[in-house]
Design a protein around this motif. Structure first.
Motif, short mmCIF file in Angstrom:
data_model
loop_
_atom_site.label_atom_id
_atom_site.label_comp_id
_atom_site.label_asym_id
_atom_site.label_seq_id
_atom_site.Cartn_x
_atom_site.Cartn_y
_atom_site.Cartn_z
N SER A 406 0.85 -1.19 0.00
CA SER A 406 0.00 0.00 0.00
C SER A 406 0.89 1.24 0.00
O SER A 406 1.75 1.40 0.86
N LEU A 407 0.69 2.09 -1.00
CA LEU A 407 1.51 3.30 -1.13
C LEU A 407 0.83 4.52 -0.52
O LEU A 407 1.35 5.62 -0.60
N GLY A 408 -0.35 4.34 0.06
CA GLY A 408 -1.08 5.46 0.64
C GLY A 408 -0.28 6.13 1.75
O GLY A 408 0.08 5.49 2.73
N GLU A 413 11.46 8.17 0.03
CA GLU A 413 11.96 7.50 -1.18
C GLU A 413 12.63 6.18 -0.85
O GLU A 413 12.60 5.23 -1.65
N ALA A 414 13.25 6.09 0.34
CA ALA A 414 13.95 4.87 0.74
C ALA A 414 13.00 3.68 0.88
O ALA A 414 13.44 2.53 0.83
N GLU A 415 11.69 3.94 1.05
CA GLU A 415 10.72 2.84 1.11
C GLU A 415 10.68 2.08 -0.22
O GLU A 415 10.33 0.91 -0.27
N ILE A 416 11.01 2.77 -1.31
CA ILE A 416 11.01 2.14 -2.63
C ILE A 416 12.40 1.62 -2.98
O ILE A 416 12.56 0.48 -3.37
N ARG A 417 13.41 2.47 -2.82
CA ARG A 417 14.76 2.14 -3.27
C ARG A 417 15.66 1.57 -2.17
O ARG A 417 16.78 1.15 -2.44
N GLY A 418 15.21 1.58 -0.91
CA GLY A 418 16.04 1.07 0.17
C GLY A 418 17.04 2.11 0.66
O GLY A 418 17.24 3.16 0.06
N HIS A 419 17.66 1.81 1.83
CA HIS A 419 18.66 2.70 2.41
C HIS A 419 20.06 2.19 2.05
O HIS A 419 20.25 1.00 1.86
N ARG A 420 20.99 3.11 1.99
CA ARG A 420 22.38 2.69 1.82
C ARG A 420 22.86 2.02 3.11
O ARG A 420 22.42 2.37 4.20
N ARG A 421 23.78 1.09 2.98
CA ARG A 421 24.21 0.30 4.14
C ARG A 421 25.00 1.11 5.16
O ARG A 421 25.30 0.61 6.24
N THR A 422 25.36 2.33 4.81
CA THR A 422 26.10 3.17 5.77
C THR A 422 25.20 3.65 6.89
O THR A 422 25.69 4.07 7.95
N VAL A 444 2.71 -11.32 -9.53
CA VAL A 444 1.79 -10.21 -9.79
C VAL A 444 1.93 -9.27 -8.60
O VAL A 444 1.67 -9.64 -7.47
N PHE A 445 2.37 -8.05 -8.86
CA PHE A 445 2.74 -7.10 -7.81
C PHE A 445 1.75 -5.93 -7.85
O PHE A 445 1.75 -5.15 -8.79
N VAL A 446 0.90 -5.83 -6.82
CA VAL A 446 -0.11 -4.77 -6.77
C VAL A 446 0.45 -3.58 -5.98
O VAL A 446 0.84 -3.73 -4.82
N LEU A 447 0.49 -2.43 -6.64
CA LEU A 447 0.88 -1.17 -5.99
C LEU A 447 -0.40 -0.41 -5.68
O LEU A 447 -0.95 0.29 -6.54
N ASP A 448 -0.88 -0.57 -4.47
CA ASP A 448 -2.19 -0.03 -4.10
C ASP A 448 -2.13 1.46 -3.78
O ASP A 448 -1.16 1.92 -3.15
N GLU A 449 -3.16 2.19 -4.19
CA GLU A 449 -3.31 3.63 -3.88
C GLU A 449 -2.09 4.44 -4.34
O GLU A 449 -1.51 5.23 -3.60
N ILE A 450 -1.71 4.27 -5.59
CA ILE A 450 -0.53 4.96 -6.12
C ILE A 450 -0.78 6.47 -6.22
O ILE A 450 0.16 7.26 -6.29
N ASP A 460 11.10 12.07 -3.01
CA ASP A 460 9.83 11.90 -3.72
C ASP A 460 9.67 10.44 -4.15
O ASP A 460 10.30 10.02 -5.14
N PRO A 461 8.88 9.65 -3.43
CA PRO A 461 8.71 8.23 -3.81
C PRO A 461 8.14 8.05 -5.21
O PRO A 461 8.45 7.07 -5.88
N ALA A 462 7.28 8.99 -5.65
CA ALA A 462 6.68 8.87 -6.99
C ALA A 462 7.77 8.89 -8.06
O ALA A 462 7.68 8.17 -9.07
N SER A 463 8.80 9.70 -7.86
CA SER A 463 9.91 9.73 -8.82
C SER A 463 10.72 8.44 -8.76
O SER A 463 11.22 7.97 -9.79
N ALA A 464 10.85 7.87 -7.57
CA ALA A 464 11.55 6.58 -7.45
C ALA A 464 10.79 5.47 -8.17
O ALA A 464 11.39 4.52 -8.67
N LEU A 465 9.47 5.61 -8.22
CA LEU A 465 8.65 4.60 -8.90
C LEU A 465 8.82 4.65 -10.42
O LEU A 465 8.43 3.71 -11.12
N LEU A 466 9.36 5.75 -10.94
CA LEU A 466 9.53 5.86 -12.40
C LEU A 466 10.41 4.74 -12.93
O LEU A 466 10.14 4.19 -13.99
N GLU A 467 11.47 4.40 -12.19
CA GLU A 467 12.36 3.32 -12.62
C GLU A 467 11.67 1.96 -12.49
O GLU A 467 11.80 1.10 -13.35
#
Length: 807
Positions: A406-408, A413-422, A444-450, A460-467
């Motif tokens: 759920s993306l609501g 942004e780290a929720e999508i791309r993760g954190h660096r290990r540092t 099948v991957f459901v991205l709810d409430e995009i 900006d998580p929305a920009s991270a979702l572009l990739e």
């Protein structure tokens, strides 16, 4: 017993001492035109060269005995196919060498070895006899030797000599006597022939050299072969050296690792060898690429060197486990049975024909092509219409794993791309986490409430979702925590949204938009009967057939107790009835066998909503319009009235938005400028004020689609002409009087039908939208398609005026 080449392969020729001008052909003049022929397997004899040969075939033995007895020379030729046991003319090369039997040796193991000395080349014309041994008719051939003053030939011979010595010197046990003899031998014919015999090449290539009459041409061809073989020898040596170095490095690393283990044991540490072994065992079964395997091994070694009490130990352990647990290149097998997929989709969802059709199309293409980048689908529509649950059905139909996030309210942004290990507490993003949970790389991957993704100072998580949602990029999705690329191209992403306006344009551009519109009354009743009632009966522990809900009851629940596009509120109302029934059953009270419409007051209380109904056309200036809301279509009334005053005053009420207010002003200006066309006196605009009101004033209203309704209402008010009964309209207007298309046609038409409307006025461009609606839902409706507002007035207004006009 076989010839030598069958047992030993290519044998080193024997180097003999020879004079500078010796041509080795002495005694050949005594040879007749017919001589015994000795066929050899995989061996080629050259003039001047002495070579040992093991003789095994009976015919060959008879030939040797005959030649030794009569002190005769023999002809030696090579077989084309070494497997041929009893060769004839077609099985032999036609160019051979006259040879003298120098010596016959009876070996201790019972074999007979002869040493042959090559004399002169000949051409085999035909085989004369085959018994007791082969004999053939031959023609002797001369070698063309270049002049001694030919400097090019001299350099050529010198190069061949040097290269031959280099090749002999590169052997593991170089023959030093042989190398010395070659250095001091001055006979060019012998040197070239000896090197030709000595090349580590096949018999066919040696035979080609023997067939060349010109010694200079033979030398050039020989030099080419020697260069090639020497380069190959150097390459082999280089490979062996590298391998040897790698083994030495491995031994060194192993020794150091053992020392580290010993030191750690002395310090009281324990790095849990069993766990390391299990990780390596698991890694051995992975289908990942070589670079990923290399990174894993590097990180695992780093883990081995860490002390368990070190703060980095748990971080490194988590990272290694994350890598090894991911399903690298592991895919579930898709089910391409289209009938099965259609059956699953129809079972779980009533209606939604467009969405089902798109899924079946995707399956069909996948079935034909075998491999396709998974599409990015965005299902958008009002709440409660089954967008999220549709993802589950798609996963079952495709036989894929199902995951959902759920993306609501997501704002990091780290929720999508993760954190660096540092960072402390670093972890991979939710995309990689759910791929790990799914256990395959094609769920099948459901991205709810995009549409409810937000942004703040954390990115900006929305920009991270572009990739993630770009089929051209997501085959190398980079998670900051993993720090290696992961292939998401086989994942079928399904995004859901209620409102497209809040989604950024670049993100929308990457998705295929499929509208999941609201359900009509009939569809809601079917969904309740097929899905909601059985589900709630089971959820409340009530036997399935103990209580029935007639369709009339369900219809009344939908009409009077819910107001929504989906069925979520309907599900709650049915659950409320079930709770009351459960209480009766638990209290041993009498439970009705079916819930009738008149029983709903007992279970759900008083009616919550009343349906909008058409209210007649007794008053001038009251026109029925059609509106779209988040919970479906509705009818609305636009009321216009005139009052005496100084004129040119327009009052707007009813909680109208800016766009709707502009539509009212536009409508009045259009009527004022075209008053003559509508038979409206100019002085009316100067002496009368205009008031436009849209009822249900507490509800905000906005949008351009009430433009035609306002023009019609104002013209009716100024002319006091009645509006045609059972008529509704929708459309935007321009200052020129053009009627423009609007959205939400399906919902608006269904709302009009529920309210008892018989005729609807629409823009001509909306005709295509009407064509997509099920014909059953359009029964009893008449459509008027217009381009200009004057057409609307002609259709909507009657010539009859109201009984008590304002003026």
């Amino acid at each position: 017993m076989e010839d030598l080449e069958d047992n030993l392969g290519i044998v080193m020729p024997i180097l003999t001492e020879c004079d500078i001008d010796e041509d080795f052909a002495d005694g050949v003049d005594k040879v007749g035109s017919i001589i015994p022929i000795l066929p050899l397997r995989n061996m080629v004899l050259f003039p001047g060269v002495a070579m040992p040969v093991i003789v095994g075939r009976p015919k060959s033995m008879r030939l040797i005995r005959h030649a030794v007895k009569h002190k005769a020379m023999i002809g030696v030729v090579c077989q084309k196919d070494s497997e041929t046991e009893d060769p004839v003319m077609d099985d032999l090369f036609t160019i051979g060498v006259v040879a003298d039997i120098v010596k016959v040796l009876e070996m201790p193991d019972g074999n007979t070895t002869i040493i042959l000395q090559g004399k002169k080349r000949f051409e085999l014309n035909e085989i004369q006899e085959t018994e007791p041994f082969l004999s053939g008719k031959v023609t002797l051939l001369d070698d063309h030797i270049p002049d001694k003053k030919d400097r090019e030939f001299e350099a050529l011979v010198s190069t061949i000599k040097d290269l031959t010595i280099k090749m002999l010197g590169a052997m593991s046990d170089p023959p030093r006597d042989l190398i010395f003899s070659i250095k001091n031998n001055k006979n060019v014919l012998y040197l070239i022939n000896f090197s030709s015999s000595n090349i580590p090449s096949g018999a066919a290539e040696k035979q080609q050299l023997l067939m060349i009459s010109d010694l200079k041409d033979r030398a050039y061809r020989l030099l080419f072969i020697l260069n090639r073989e020497y380069q190959l020898m150097e390459l082999k040596t280089s490979i062996q050296m590298k391998t040897h170095e790698d083994i030495n490095q491995q031994q060194k690393e192993y020794f150091l690792q053992q020392q580290i283990k010993t030191i750690q044991e002395e310090l009281g540490g324990n790095i849990n060898e069993q766990e390391i072994k299990e990780l390596r065992k698991k890694a051995a079964k992975k289908k990942w690429s070589a670079p990923i395997a290399e990174i894993f091994e590097k990180e695992l070694r780093k883990l081995e060197r860490l002390h368990p009490q070190s703060p980095d130990f748990s971080i490194q352990t988590q990272y290694v486990q994350t890598i090894v647990n991911l399903p690298w290149n592991e895919y579930s097998k898709d089910n391409f049975n289209l009938k099965h997929a259609q059956k699953i989709l129809d079972r779980d969802h009533y209606g939604l024909e467009k969405v089902k059709e798109r899924i079946i199309e995707h399956l069909a293409v996948l079935k034909l092509k075998g491999d396709m980048k998974s599409p990015i689908i965005c299902l958008y529509g009002p709440p409660g219409v089954g967008k999220t649950s549709l993802g589950k059905s798609i996963a079952e139909a495709l036989n894929r794993k199902y995951v959902r996030i759920s993306l609501g309210g997501l704002h990091d942004e780290a929720e999508i791309r993760g954190h660096r290990r540092t960072y402390i507490g670093a972890m991979s993003g939710r995309i990689i986490q759910n791929i790990n949970k799914a256990g395959t790389s094609n769920p099948v991957f459901v991205l709810d409430e995009i549409d409810k993704v937000t942004n703040d100072f954390k990115g900006d998580p929305a920009s991270a979702l572009l990739e993630v949602l770009d089929p051209e990029q997501n085959n190398a999705f980079h998670d900051n925590y993993l720090d290696v690329d992961y292939d998401l191209s086989k994942v079928m992403f399904i995004a859901t949204a209620n409102n497209l306006n809040t989604i950024s344009q670049p993100l929308l551009d990457r998705m295929e938009l499929i509208e999941v519109s609201g359900y009509i009354l009939e569809e809601k009743v079917e969904i309740a009967a097929r899905h909601l009632v059985p589900k709630q009966l089971e959820a409340h522990g009530i036997p399935k057939k103990s209580v029935k809900f007639p369709k009339k009851t369900l219809q009344l629940i939908v009409e009077s107790y819910t107001r929504e596009s989906g069925v979520r509120e309907l599900d709650k109302k049915i659950a409320k009835i079930m709770r009351k029934l459960a209480r009766k059953i638990a209290s041993d009270e009498v439970v009705p066998q079916q819930i009738l419409p008149e029983d709903l007051h007992e279970y759900l209380g008083a009616v919550e909503y009343s349906r909008d109904r058409y209210q007649g056309n007794e008053y001038a200036g009251v026109v029925t319009g059609l509106a779209w809301t988040a919970v479906g279509g509705e009818i609305l009334f636009v009321e216009s009235s005139l009052s005496r005053g100084k004129g040119s005053k327009l009052t707007l009420t009813g909680n109208l938005g800016d766009v709707m207010k502009e539509s009212a002003m536009l409508a009045l200006e259009y009527i004022h400028s075209h008053s003559s066309q509508f038979d409206i006196a100019e002085e009316l605009f100067e002496k009368w004020n205009v008031h436009v009101h849209v009822p249900e004033g507490a509800i905000p209203k906005d949008g351009p689609s009430a433009g035609v309704t306002m023009v019609t209402s104002l013209v009716s008010a100024f002319t006091q002409r009645k509006v045609k009964s059972n008529l509704a309209m929708t459309g935007e207007i321009t200052l020129r009087g053009k009627v423009l298309p609007v959205g939400g046609i399906k919902e608006k038409i269904l709302a009009a039908k529920r309210a008892g409307i018989k005729e609807i006025i629409l823009c001509k461009e909306n005709k295509k939208d009407v064509g997509e609606i099920n014909a059953d839902y359009l029964k009893g409706l008449t459509f008027h398609y217009v381009d200009d507002i004057r057409e609307v007035i002609d259709i909507a207004l009657l010539s009859e005026r109201v009984v008590n006009p304002v003026f």
